[in-house]
Scaffold this motif. Structure first.
Motif, PDB file in Angstrom:
ATOM      1  N   VAL A  22      -2.519  88.466  63.659  1.00 29.71           N
ATOM      2  CA  VAL A  22      -1.343  88.471  62.761  1.00 29.71           C
ATOM      3  C   VAL A  22      -1.508  89.519  61.645  1.00 29.71           C
ATOM      4  O   VAL A  22      -0.710  89.564  60.713  1.00 29.71           O
ATOM      5  CB  VAL A  22      -1.089  87.083  62.155  1.00 29.71           C
ATOM      6  CG1 VAL A  22      -0.730  86.088  63.236  1.00 29.71           C
ATOM      7  CG2 VAL A  22      -2.264  86.593  61.307  1.00 29.71           C
TER       8      VAL A  22
ATOM      9  N   CYS B 234       0.288  83.945  55.851  1.00 27.17           N
ATOM     10  CA  CYS B 234       0.102  83.107  57.023  1.00 27.17           C
ATOM     11  C   CYS B 234      -0.601  81.839  56.553  1.00 27.17           C
ATOM     12  O   CYS B 234      -0.985  81.733  55.380  1.00 27.17           O
ATOM     13  CB  CYS B 234      -0.721  83.819  58.103  1.00 27.17           C
ATOM     14  SG  CYS B 234      -2.357  84.372  57.544  1.00 27.17           S
TER      15      CYS B 234
ATOM     16  N   PRO C  43       3.742  82.526  59.764  1.00 29.04           N
ATOM     17  CA  PRO C  43       3.072  82.093  60.998  1.00 29.04           C
ATOM     18  C   PRO C  43       1.895  81.179  60.687  1.00 29.04           C
ATOM     19  O   PRO C  43       1.278  81.290  59.620  1.00 29.04           O
ATOM     20  CB  PRO C  43       2.620  83.409  61.640  1.00 29.04           C
ATOM     21  CG  PRO C  43       2.581  84.397  60.519  1.00 29.04           C
ATOM     22  CD  PRO C  43       3.644  83.982  59.561  1.00 29.04           C
TER      23      PRO C  43
ATOM     24  N   ILE D 216       9.240  80.624  64.567  1.00 32.37           N
ATOM     25  CA  ILE D 216       8.082  81.076  63.789  1.00 32.37           C
ATOM     26  C   ILE D 216       6.836  81.026  64.670  1.00 32.37           C
ATOM     27  O   ILE D 216       6.593  80.033  65.363  1.00 32.37           O
ATOM     28  CB  ILE D 216       7.908  80.209  62.532  1.00 32.37           C
ATOM     29  CG1 ILE D 216       9.118  80.402  61.613  1.00 32.37           C
ATOM     30  CG2 ILE D 216       6.606  80.550  61.799  1.00 32.37           C
ATOM     31  CD1 ILE D 216       9.254  79.357  60.555  1.00 32.37           C
ATOM     32  N   LYS D 217       6.056  82.077  64.644  1.00 30.79           N
ATOM     33  CA  LYS D 217       4.863  82.157  65.481  1.00 30.79           C
ATOM     34  C   LYS D 217       3.845  81.090  65.078  1.00 30.79           C
ATOM     35  O   LYS D 217       3.564  80.894  63.900  1.00 30.79           O
ATOM     36  CB  LYS D 217       4.231  83.546  65.369  1.00 30.79           C
ATOM     37  CG  LYS D 217       5.087  84.662  65.968  1.00 30.79           C
ATOM     38  CD  LYS D 217       4.377  86.008  65.854  1.00 30.79           C
ATOM     39  CE  LYS D 217       5.225  87.115  66.476  1.00 30.79           C
ATOM     40  NZ  LYS D 217       4.548  88.439  66.366  1.00 30.79           N
TER      41      LYS D 217
END
Length: 328
Positions: A325, A212, A258, A287-288
């Protein structure tokens, strides 16, 4: 009598100590430092045989002290010919690692404000932190505008290769970058798979994709309207043809990680449009992304300039997002 396990442990410890002592020390400047601020000593050189594509004229690593307060350092380094990671180990590891790319407008790399201060804060909360002193694109490296990305890719791979040694999960490595270091971070998010250098050892078989990422007030766009002029000049000079290739929001991959984004809307150095364009590009790919915008905060607030302001909550917001996440 020494049993075999003890002997092997002693041999491994000696090997690791020898490896550590052979590394380039952190950037330093002579002079007294504020009492009570521990200075890191552990480093990892990125390139065992020297960084590729060195400038014709050798660089001289130079540390400037920009603070006039003897109790608060604000150092920045340029002329980095031996890019390296400076390590902050937690007392109780949570299994996650953070690769930090400090800002500096590609003119230099900030040491304290967006590097060591975050290293101390995050390691106190269980993260194993690696602050990256990356090469600067305006200093004549053969890789040109890809040189900092090369260092970030190599750093991610080395962290994964040494995950067992540092007690971290090789999958749970977050990238965090600030300002121009935010450009390094967003470039890694977008182009982690780009072949920017020839492999040098087994580490280069590992993935450089962050689990991330957290770009904080990042430089993103290289178009003249929204770019930070200094970063653009040092990254691509006046070559408009390179704008798209080095604007991360235009190069997001389908499997980019993310992201957690933070920016102040009154930033008069890097327009908030950079973060908004990056957010929109991530959303377009499914995509987060979590985005926090603050009315006030200016540019370069890091930790120290955020104290006592609403923007000061951003590190705690990052921790909450990291849980969401599964980084921690």
């Amino acid at each position: 009598m020494i049993d075999r396990r003890t002997l092997m442990g002693a041999t491994l410890a000696a090997s690791l100590a020898a490896r550590a002592s052979a590394q380039t020390p952190p950037p330093v400047k002579s002079g007294a430092l504020p009492a009570g601020l521990p200075q890191p000593v552990e480093t990892i050189d990125l390139w065992p045989k020297g960084a590729p594509g060195a400038p014709k004229v050798p660089l001289v690593e130079t540390v400037n002290e920009r603070s006039t307060d003897p109790q608060l350092t604000d150092r920045a380094v340029f002329g980095i010919s031996r890019p390296r990671l400076v390590v902050f180990r937690p007392d109780v590891p949570n299994g996650a690692a953070v690769l930090i790319t400090p800002g500096g407008g590609y003119k230099w790399v900030v040491i304290d404000k967006e590097g060591y201060e975050l290293g101390r804060w995050l390691s106190a909360r269980g993260f194993t932190v690696f602050v990256l002193f990356y090469r600067l694109p305006g200093e004549g490296w053969a890789a040109g505008p890809d040189v900092a990305l090369s260092d970030a890719q190599r750093a991610m791979r080395l962290i994964r290769q040494r995950a067992t040694h540092y007690g971290v999960d090789p999958e749970r490595v977050c990238a965090m970058g600030f300002s121009a270091g935010g450009h390094v971070c967003t470039d890694l998010v977008a182009r982690f798979a780009a072949p920017t250098y020839a492999p040098v050892d087994a580490a280069d078989a590992l993935s450089p994709r962050p689990f991330c990422a957290a770009p904080i007030y990042p430089v993103v766009s290289m178009d003249r309207k929204n770019a930070h002029p200094g970063s653009r000049k040092l990254l691509i000079d006046d070559n408009d043809a390179l704008e798209a290739a080095h604007s991360p929001h235009l190069n997001i991959a389908a499997n980019s990680p993310p992201c957690f984004l933070v920016h102040a809307e009154d930033d008069d150095v890097v327009p908030v449009a950079n973060t908004l364009m990056f957010r929109d590009a991530l959303k377009a790919k499914g995509i987060k992304v979590e985005t926090h915008l603050f009315a006030n905060g200016g540019h370069g607030f890091g930790l120290r300039k955020a104290i006592g302001k609403p923007v000061g909550i951003w590190p705690e917001l990052f921790l909450g997002w990291a849980k969401s996440v599964a980084l921690i």
